[in-house]
Design a protein around this motif. Structure first.
Motif, PDB file in Angstrom:
ATOM      1  N   ARG A   3       0.753  -1.241   0.000  1.00  0.00           N
ATOM      2  CA  ARG A   3       0.000   0.000   0.000  1.00  0.00           C
ATOM      3  C   ARG A   3       0.787   1.297   0.000  1.00  0.00           C
ATOM      4  O   ARG A   3       1.500   1.588  -0.939  1.00  0.00           O
ATOM      5  CB  ARG A   3      -0.941  -0.046   1.191  1.00  0.00           C
ATOM      6  N   SER A   4       0.680   2.113   1.018  1.00  0.00           N
ATOM      7  CA  SER A   4       1.258   3.442   0.922  1.00  0.00           C
ATOM      8  C   SER A   4       2.192   3.714   2.091  1.00  0.00           C
ATOM      9  O   SER A   4       2.126   3.091   3.123  1.00  0.00           O
ATOM     10  CB  SER A   4       0.149   4.487   0.916  1.00  0.00           C
ATOM     11  N   SER A   5       3.059   4.666   1.896  1.00  0.00           N
ATOM     12  CA  SER A   5       3.894   5.138   2.983  1.00  0.00           C
ATOM     13  C   SER A   5       3.683   6.640   3.058  1.00  0.00           C
ATOM     14  O   SER A   5       2.902   7.207   2.315  1.00  0.00           O
ATOM     15  CB  SER A   5       5.366   4.835   2.693  1.00  0.00           C
ATOM     16  N   ALA A   6       4.394   7.261   3.962  1.00  0.00           N
ATOM     17  CA  ALA A   6       4.225   8.704   4.108  1.00  0.00           C
ATOM     18  C   ALA A   6       4.678   9.436   2.850  1.00  0.00           C
ATOM     19  O   ALA A   6       4.211  10.532   2.558  1.00  0.00           O
ATOM     20  CB  ALA A   6       5.023   9.182   5.306  1.00  0.00           C
ATOM     21  N   MET A   7       5.553   8.811   2.065  1.00  0.00           N
ATOM     22  CA  MET A   7       6.144   9.518   0.940  1.00  0.00           C
ATOM     23  C   MET A   7       5.481   9.197  -0.401  1.00  0.00           C
ATOM     24  O   MET A   7       5.659   9.910  -1.355  1.00  0.00           O
ATOM     25  CB  MET A   7       7.639   9.211   0.843  1.00  0.00           C
ATOM     26  N   LEU A   8       4.728   8.142  -0.462  1.00  0.00           N
ATOM     27  CA  LEU A   8       4.161   7.785  -1.752  1.00  0.00           C
ATOM     28  C   LEU A   8       2.951   6.892  -1.539  1.00  0.00           C
ATOM     29  O   LEU A   8       2.730   6.346  -0.484  1.00  0.00           O
ATOM     30  CB  LEU A   8       5.191   7.052  -2.605  1.00  0.00           C
ATOM     31  N   SER A   9       2.208   6.780  -2.601  1.00  0.00           N
ATOM     32  CA  SER A   9       1.077   5.865  -2.576  1.00  0.00           C
ATOM     33  C   SER A   9       0.939   5.269  -3.962  1.00  0.00           C
ATOM     34  O   SER A   9       0.865   5.989  -4.950  1.00  0.00           O
ATOM     35  CB  SER A   9      -0.196   6.604  -2.181  1.00  0.00           C
ATOM     36  N   VAL A  10       0.916   3.958  -4.036  1.00  0.00           N
ATOM     37  CA  VAL A  10       0.894   3.267  -5.312  1.00  0.00           C
ATOM     38  C   VAL A  10      -0.472   2.643  -5.523  1.00  0.00           C
ATOM     39  O   VAL A  10      -1.006   2.006  -4.634  1.00  0.00           O
ATOM     40  CB  VAL A  10       1.936   2.135  -5.346  1.00  0.00           C
ATOM     41  N   LEU A  11      -1.032   2.846  -6.676  1.00  0.00           N
ATOM     42  CA  LEU A  11      -2.286   2.203  -7.001  1.00  0.00           C
ATOM     43  C   LEU A  11      -1.998   0.864  -7.665  1.00  0.00           C
ATOM     44  O   LEU A  11      -0.965   0.689  -8.309  1.00  0.00           O
ATOM     45  CB  LEU A  11      -3.097   3.096  -7.955  1.00  0.00           C
ATOM     46  N   PRO A  12      -2.891  -0.096  -7.493  1.00  0.00           N
ATOM     47  CA  PRO A  12      -2.607  -1.436  -8.021  1.00  0.00           C
ATOM     48  C   PRO A  12      -2.454  -1.505  -9.535  1.00  0.00           C
ATOM     49  O   PRO A  12      -1.977  -2.501 -10.048  1.00  0.00           O
ATOM     50  CB  PRO A  12      -3.828  -2.242  -7.555  1.00  0.00           C
ATOM     51  N   ASP A  13      -2.844  -0.480 -10.241  1.00  0.00           N
ATOM     52  CA  ASP A  13      -2.615  -0.528 -11.687  1.00  0.00           C
ATOM     53  C   ASP A  13      -1.241   0.012 -12.050  1.00  0.00           C
ATOM     54  O   ASP A  13      -0.911   0.157 -13.212  1.00  0.00           O
ATOM     55  CB  ASP A  13      -3.704   0.252 -12.430  1.00  0.00           C
ATOM     56  N   GLY A  14      -0.437   0.281 -11.039  1.00  0.00           N
ATOM     57  CA  GLY A  14       0.928   0.715 -11.296  1.00  0.00           C
ATOM     58  C   GLY A  14       1.097   2.213 -11.348  1.00  0.00           C
ATOM     59  O   GLY A  14       2.216   2.711 -11.426  1.00  0.00           O
ATOM     60  N   THR A  15       0.006   2.947 -11.310  1.00  0.00           N
ATOM     61  CA  THR A  15       0.135   4.395 -11.298  1.00  0.00           C
ATOM     62  C   THR A  15       0.436   4.866  -9.884  1.00  0.00           C
ATOM     63  O   THR A  15       0.268   4.135  -8.913  1.00  0.00           O
ATOM     64  CB  THR A  15      -1.145   5.073 -11.805  1.00  0.00           C
ATOM     65  N   VAL A  16       0.853   6.090  -9.784  1.00  0.00           N
ATOM     66  CA  VAL A  16       1.319   6.621  -8.520  1.00  0.00           C
ATOM     67  C   VAL A  16       0.464   7.827  -8.134  1.00  0.00           C
ATOM     68  O   VAL A  16       0.181   8.678  -8.958  1.00  0.00           O
ATOM     69  CB  VAL A  16       2.785   7.065  -8.656  1.00  0.00           C
ATOM     70  N   GLU A  17       0.041   7.845  -6.905  1.00  0.00           N
ATOM     71  CA  GLU A  17      -0.748   8.979  -6.455  1.00  0.00           C
ATOM     72  C   GLU A  17       0.142  10.213  -6.328  1.00  0.00           C
ATOM     73  O   GLU A  17       1.362  10.113  -6.259  1.00  0.00           O
ATOM     74  CB  GLU A  17      -1.419   8.637  -5.119  1.00  0.00           C
ATOM     75  N   PRO A  18      -0.440  11.413  -6.282  1.00  0.00           N
ATOM     76  CA  PRO A  18       0.333  12.647  -6.369  1.00  0.00           C
ATOM     77  C   PRO A  18       1.422  12.827  -5.319  1.00  0.00           C
ATOM     78  O   PRO A  18       2.333  13.597  -5.527  1.00  0.00           O
ATOM     79  CB  PRO A  18      -0.746  13.728  -6.215  1.00  0.00           C
ATOM     80  N   ALA A  20       3.756  10.940  -4.679  1.00  0.00           N
ATOM     81  CA  ALA A  20       5.048  10.471  -5.188  1.00  0.00           C
ATOM     82  C   ALA A  20       5.787  11.638  -5.842  1.00  0.00           C
ATOM     83  O   ALA A  20       5.197  12.459  -6.530  1.00  0.00           O
ATOM     84  CB  ALA A  20       4.847   9.355  -6.197  1.00  0.00           C
ATOM     85  N   SER A  21       7.082  11.681  -5.622  1.00  0.00           N
ATOM     86  CA  SER A  21       7.861  12.771  -6.177  1.00  0.00           C
ATOM     87  C   SER A  21       8.041  12.609  -7.681  1.00  0.00           C
ATOM     88  O   SER A  21       7.866  11.513  -8.238  1.00  0.00           O
ATOM     89  CB  SER A  21       9.237  12.806  -5.515  1.00  0.00           C
ATOM     90  N   VAL A  22       8.390  13.678  -8.327  1.00  0.00           N
ATOM     91  CA  VAL A  22       8.680  13.628  -9.760  1.00  0.00           C
ATOM     92  C   VAL A  22       9.806  12.635 -10.020  1.00  0.00           C
ATOM     93  O   VAL A  22       9.768  11.841 -10.965  1.00  0.00           O
ATOM     94  CB  VAL A  22       9.049  15.028 -10.275  1.00  0.00           C
ATOM     95  N   ARG A  23      10.808  12.653  -9.143  1.00  0.00           N
ATOM     96  CA  ARG A  23      11.947  11.745  -9.306  1.00  0.00           C
ATOM     97  C   ARG A  23      11.492  10.287  -9.230  1.00  0.00           C
ATOM     98  O   ARG A  23      11.913   9.450 -10.032  1.00  0.00           O
ATOM     99  CB  ARG A  23      12.967  12.039  -8.198  1.00  0.00           C
ATOM    100  N   THR A  24      10.621   9.996  -8.263  1.00  0.00           N
ATOM    101  CA  THR A  24      10.126   8.627  -8.114  1.00  0.00           C
ATOM    102  C   THR A  24       9.364   8.191  -9.348  1.00  0.00           C
ATOM    103  O   THR A  24       9.519   7.082  -9.858  1.00  0.00           O
ATOM    104  CB  THR A  24       9.216   8.543  -6.877  1.00  0.00           C
ATOM    105  N   ARG A  25       8.524   9.076  -9.870  1.00  0.00           N
ATOM    106  CA  ARG A  25       7.757   8.745 -11.069  1.00  0.00           C
ATOM    107  C   ARG A  25       8.675   8.479 -12.251  1.00  0.00           C
ATOM    108  O   ARG A  25       8.456   7.553 -13.032  1.00  0.00           O
ATOM    109  CB  ARG A  25       6.832   9.913 -11.435  1.00  0.00           C
TER     110      ARG A  25
END
Ligand SMILES: [Zn+2]
Length: 280
Positions: A3-18, A20-25
């Motif tokens: 699921r999610s951490s304080a720094m990012l949140s990943v959706l099961p379709d592989g997309t990243v919730e906002p 997530a940093s630009v670098r992570t994306r």
């Protein structure tokens, strides 16, 4: 994945919730498109693998028993540092439950030891996390082979994939789709087995596609319980998935076994040693 951490949140379709940093994306996008371990995946018949990240107890008991009843074997990606611990959503399997999985023919795969976010680790730290996890899991199951890795939170990077290629035969992400044809073994595609993200009709569609393309279809989930977390499924959904595979005659195998069946047999001249975790 988890699921999610304080720094990012990943959706099961592989997309990243906002969050997530630009670098992570960018790292994820590069990891997705730059193959570091390309191989031709061409199994003789379609295959399905059911994988469970973090090994919640219910996935190792209820879930594993259901797989066994269908003649199926699953892969459980475990963070050694979480063994036996209570999480927000579930209790992680203890040593005895993990040993029982192995004894019953299910595969124990590796996460990072502390469920660390892989793109945040440099090479030395990733190797250290892998070694520590290997040592912890082998304290539970002596001599355990560790061939398969899954990225915690589903995030990878090109650098990490190169490092992992020297440690494991495969690494699984959470980018959906089928594994067939030219495939990155260090970023295997996987599809959610999560109540909020899929249903039997979608699963049937994926299996029909796997059948048509003679592909290797991987699912990932977490808990298997009547009232699952947002990252898990009910026994009913797992049962439906197993039945759908059975109806189509698709074998349900571990990731390690899937990889063995998916890759063409090497010619005698090609039989050089492959990287395996025990060498590191
Ligand atoms: Zn995880």
């Amino acid at each position: 994945m988890r699921r999610s951490s304080a720094m990012l949140s990943v959706l099961p379709d592989g997309t990243v919730e906002p969050v997530a940093s630009v670098r992570t994306r960018l790292q994820q996008r590069l990891a997705r498109h730059l193959r570091t371990a390309p191989a031709l995946v061409a199994p003789d018949m379609p295959l399905v693998s059911f994988t469970f990240d973090d090994a919640p107890t219910c996935a190792c008991t209820t879930g594993a028993a259901m797989l066994d009843d269908h003649g199926a074997k699953g892969t459980y990606y475990i963070s050694g540092g979480l063994i036996g611990q209570r999480d927000r959503y579930w209790t992680v399997a203890d040593d005895a439950e993990i040993a029982a999985l192995h004894t019953n023919g299910h595969e124990i795969g590796s996460h990072t030891y502390g469920h660390a976010f892989v793109p945040g680790l440099d090479r030395a730290a990733l190797v250290a996390e892998s070694r520590r996890n290997r040592d912890r899991l082998r304290a539970t199951v002596p001599g355990l082979p560790l061939e398969s890795f899954a990225f915690p939170y589903g995030f990878g990077s090109v650098t990490a994939k190169r490092t992992l290629a020297g440690l494991y035969r495969s690494s699984r992400g959470i980018v959906p789709g089928l594994n067939v044809g030219r495939t990155d073994l260090q970023f295997l595609r996987a599809n959610p087995l999560m109540e909020v993200w899929t249903d039997p009709a979608r699963i049937a569609g994926l299996m029909d596609a796997a059948l048509a393309r003679r592909a290797w279809l991987i699912f990932y989930g977490h808990d298997v319980v009547d009232r699952p977390s947002p990252y898990g499924c009910t026994p009913g959904l797992l049962s439906a998935a197993l039945r759908l595979a059975g109806d189509r005659g698709i074998p349900c195998v571990t990731v390690a076994e899937g990889l063995r069946r998916a890759l063409p047999a090497p010619s005698p001249a090609d039989r050089s040693p492959r990287p395996t975790h025990p060498t590191r």
